[in-house]
Design an enzyme around this catalytic site. Structure first.
Site, mmCIF file in Angstrom:
data_model
loop_
_atom_site.group_PDB
_atom_site.id
_atom_site.type_symbol
_atom_site.label_atom_id
_atom_site.label_comp_id
_atom_site.label_asym_id
_atom_site.label_seq_id
_atom_site.Cartn_x
_atom_site.Cartn_y
_atom_site.Cartn_z
ATOM 1 N N CYS A 157 53.376 0.700 25.200
ATOM 2 C CA CYS A 157 54.100 1.897 24.326
ATOM 3 C C CYS A 157 53.879 3.044 25.002
ATOM 4 O O CYS A 157 54.947 3.950 24.593
ATOM 5 C CB CYS A 157 52.874 2.065 23.118
ATOM 6 S SG CYS A 157 51.405 2.466 23.036
ATOM 7 N N HIS A 294 48.113 3.912 19.464
ATOM 8 C CA HIS A 294 49.934 3.502 19.681
ATOM 9 C C HIS A 294 50.334 4.768 20.138
ATOM 10 O O HIS A 294 50.176 5.743 19.429
ATOM 11 C CB HIS A 294 50.117 2.723 18.494
ATOM 12 C CG HIS A 294 51.655 2.015 18.750
ATOM 13 N ND1 HIS A 294 51.788 1.313 19.780
ATOM 14 C CD2 HIS A 294 52.590 2.308 18.003
ATOM 15 C CE1 HIS A 294 53.282 0.949 19.529
ATOM 16 N NE2 HIS A 294 53.685 1.318 18.554
ATOM 17 N N ASN A 314 59.598 3.341 17.069
ATOM 18 C CA ASN A 314 58.623 2.478 17.297
ATOM 19 C C ASN A 314 59.282 1.677 18.735
ATOM 20 O O ASN A 314 60.506 1.637 18.981
ATOM 21 C CB ASN A 314 58.124 1.551 16.467
ATOM 22 C CG ASN A 314 56.790 1.176 16.721
ATOM 23 O OD1 ASN A 314 56.473 1.258 17.853
ATOM 24 N ND2 ASN A 314 56.304 0.611 15.621
#
Length: 356
Positions: A157, A294, A314
């Site tokens: 991520c 994240h 995202n």
């Protein structure tokens, strides 16, 4: 009246097929009637449709399909109970719907730590007297955000957050949106440990500076696993460079808003909750902590019915959330921001339109 049940199941089938053929997002569901539980037949049918949508198959070993179906039922029940409350956000059957919450947490265990930040905090975007920030910003509408990408099961991520921030800045400065290579960061930015560590965006920005830029996604495509660095590719054909990077003052959503008014900004969040795992749409103000695990990118902000929110991109593909995005409540009572979104914000700097 024997025909009623077949007719109802036919209507349910057509409704679910319509949902599955709609533009990609977390799967919408036909509402339960009067708050009653769904029949086993209905749940099994929804499960089969969900498996088809996500290309899911299971082995027969150790009752895997049965376990996944039980997890799915539990998550579906949780979704129905939540959505019946008419809260500010809705849940849906994301790609994680066959996982337990612990399995979901274990899938991406990386945890960017604020204490690991480089000493790059800047006052560039600290609010000043007389500042008048736009009421809303959406960098997608300015063409500064590439299509939603999918990190797969690689814990990368941090690379996707870094790349999205750089792509956006390059569009703002040069007028050109170029999709960049997350894989080059995963393979070559070894200090961030590729798919297996707790990568930081600041460290990745510094890699771009040291590496004289980053290659395009087309020339160094994403594989979803960590491989050996393609040094030849990594040292040639750089398409985008940056000059520096800075951190937004921590725990300050107004400074963060000012930064986002100028460019997309990389952030960290705590994604551990079941609500985040199954988020589908509207403004998320659900439970979450501040133990960041994240990385995402804020690409805008706005307000709706008196509720301020961040527009957050995202890297879980378009079948999670609102076609890959989540609106997270803004101006939260905790200065760290909801889910810790104001704790670890940073952005790249590019001083000229040249990528030489």
């Amino acid at each position: 009246m024997g025909f009623v049940r077949p007719v109802c199941m036919t209507i349910l089938f057509l409704l679910i097929v319509f949902v599955l053929s709609a533009p990609s997002s977390a799967m919408d569901l036909p509402a339960t009637s009067g708050g009653h539980n769904r029949s086993n037949e209905e749940v099994e049918f929804i499960f089969q449709m969900w498996m088809s949508k996500h290309g899911k198959t299971y082995t027969n070993a150790l009752g895997e399909k049965e376990r996944r179906f039980q997890n799915f039922k539990d998550n579906l029940r949780f979704i129905d109970q939540h959505n019946a409350k008419n809260l500010s956000y809705q849940l849906g059957l994301t790609r994680f719907a066959d996982l337990t919450v612990q399995e979901y947490r274990d899938l991406f265990p990386g945890s960017p730590k604020p204490k690991q930040r480089n000493l790059k905090t800047s006052r560039r975007y600290v609010p000043l007297a007389g500042d008048q920030l736009p009421e809303s910003v959406d960098w997608r509408q300015e063409g500064a955000v590439s299509e939603i990408k999918d990190q797969g099961t690689c814990n990368s991520c941090w690379a996707f957050s870094t790349v999205a921030a750089v792509e956006g800045l390059n569009k703002i400065v040069t007028g050109e949106l170029i999709s960049l290579s997350e894989q080059e960061l995963v393979d070559c930015n070894l200090v961030n440990n590729g798919c297996y560590g707790s990568g930081l965006m600041d460290t990745a920005f510094q890699f771009l500076i040291n590496n004289n830029g980053l290659d395009s996604e087309k020339d160094y495509p994403y594989q979803g696993t960590q491989g050996s660095c393609n040094r030849k590719q990594s040292t040639s054909n750089k398409v985008i460079t940056i000059d520096s990077y800075e951190d937004v003052p921590a725990n300050d959503e107004i400074s963060l808003q000012k930064a986002v008014a100028h460019q997309p900004v990389s952030v960290g969040v705590d994604k551990k909750s079941q609500e985040f795992m199954l988020y589908r749409s509207c403004i998320y103000n659900g439970p979450c902590g501040t133990n960041l695990d994240h990385a995402l990118v804020i690409v805008g902000y706005g307000s709706e019915n008196g509720q301020d929110y961040w527009i957050v991109r995202n890297s879980w593909g378009t079948t999670w959330g609102d076609a890959g995005y989540i609106k997270i409540a803004r101006n939260f009572e905790d200065p760290k921001g909801l889910c810790g979104i104001a704790m670890l914000a940073s952005y790249p700097i590019k001083n000229s339109a040249s990528n030489a």
